[in-house]
Design a protein around this motif. Structure first.
Motif, PDB file in Angstrom:
ATOM      1  N   LEU A  48       0.837  -1.196   0.000  1.00 35.79           N
ATOM      2  CA  LEU A  48       0.000   0.000   0.000  1.00 35.79           C
ATOM      3  C   LEU A  48       0.876   1.252   0.000  1.00 35.79           C
ATOM      4  N   GLY A  49       1.997   1.207   0.701  1.00 37.09           N
ATOM      5  CA  GLY A  49       2.925   2.336   0.731  1.00 37.09           C
ATOM      6  C   GLY A  49       3.465   2.673  -0.650  1.00 37.09           C
ATOM      7  N   ASP A  50       3.789   1.641  -1.438  1.00 37.14           N
ATOM      8  CA  ASP A  50       4.252   1.879  -2.814  1.00 37.14           C
ATOM      9  C   ASP A  50       3.155   2.535  -3.646  1.00 37.14           C
ATOM     10  N   CYS A  51       1.919   2.053  -3.491  1.00 36.06           N
ATOM     11  CA  CYS A  51       0.797   2.638  -4.241  1.00 36.06           C
ATOM     12  C   CYS A  51       0.598   4.099  -3.850  1.00 36.06           C
ATOM     13  N   GLU A  52       0.661   4.389  -2.568  1.00 38.43           N
ATOM     14  CA  GLU A  52       0.502   5.771  -2.102  1.00 38.43           C
ATOM     15  C   GLU A  52       1.617   6.662  -2.643  1.00 38.43           C
ATOM     16  N   ALA A 120       6.154   0.178 -10.348  1.00 35.02           N
ATOM     17  CA  ALA A 120       4.971  -0.407 -10.975  1.00 35.02           C
ATOM     18  C   ALA A 120       5.372  -1.516 -11.949  1.00 35.02           C
ATOM     19  N   ASP A 121       4.438  -2.420 -12.196  1.00 31.83           N
ATOM     20  CA  ASP A 121       4.685  -3.440 -13.212  1.00 31.83           C
ATOM     21  C   ASP A 121       4.622  -2.829 -14.602  1.00 31.83           C
ATOM     22  N   SER A 122       3.807  -1.790 -14.756  1.00 31.16           N
ATOM     23  CA  SER A 122       3.784  -1.036 -16.002  1.00 31.16           C
ATOM     24  C   SER A 122       3.128   0.319 -15.737  1.00 31.16           C
ATOM     25  N   TRP A 123       3.327   1.246 -16.659  1.00 32.51           N
ATOM     26  CA  TRP A 123       2.660   2.541 -16.584  1.00 32.51           C
ATOM     27  C   TRP A 123       2.386   3.009 -18.006  1.00 32.51           C
ATOM     28  N   HIS A 124       1.461   3.950 -18.113  1.00 27.29           N
ATOM     29  CA  HIS A 124       1.018   4.416 -19.423  1.00 27.29           C
ATOM     30  C   HIS A 124       0.628   5.886 -19.320  1.00 27.29           C
TER      31      HIS A 124
END
Length: 145
Positions: A48-52, A120-124
């Motif tokens: 959750l910390g990475d997502c934040e 992230a595993d990917s970004w766009h």
């Protein structure tokens, strides 16, 4: 009001929640706080910390680089796609301006997308369905199988 929260998405939607924020500095910690509050019941298996952190970076970029002659907002949405979490941040800026940078060591800015690229595993990035730009990230295996 400086923000709105959509905490009750329809049951047939992949969207788990959304928030609309004014482009002010206070919106960055608010986005982290509300995301944590509304994603918590879904029992994420990822950090959750990475997502934040990634949300903070994207909301900050949206505030810094979003442009419109009219009053505008930053929209954050999060979705479940099978076992993955996708978070989108929308602003009225131009999609062509989103790019990875390689800042010099003395530069204070320019590392946000590098950080997202590494976590992230990917970004766009691309045109937003609301007009302007969307930048999103995907975290695979955010939920157990």
């Amino acid at each position: 009001m400086a923000y709105t929260i959509d905490r009750y998405p329809s049951e047939d939607s992949l969207r788990l929640g959304a928030m609309t924020l004014h482009p002010v500095a206070e919106s960055v910690p608010r986005a982290r706080r509300w995301f944590r509050k509304f994603i918590d019941p879904y029992n994420l298996a990822c950090s959750l910390g990475d997502c934040e952190l990634m949300i903070s970076e994207l909301v900050t970029n949206a505030i810094l680089y979003g442009r419109s002659e009219d009053e505008w907002v930053v929209r954050v949405e999060w979705f479940r796609e099978k076992n993955s979490l996708r978070v989108e941040v929308h602003n009225p800026g131009f999609p062509a301006n989103v790019r990875l940078r390689c800042p010099d060591a003395h530069e204070a800015h320019g590392r946000g997308l590098l950080l997202i690229d590494s976590i992230a595993d990917s970004w766009h990035s691309g045109p937003s369905r609301f007009g302007g730009t969307v930048v999103s990230f995907l975290v695979a295996d955010a939920w157990p199988s």
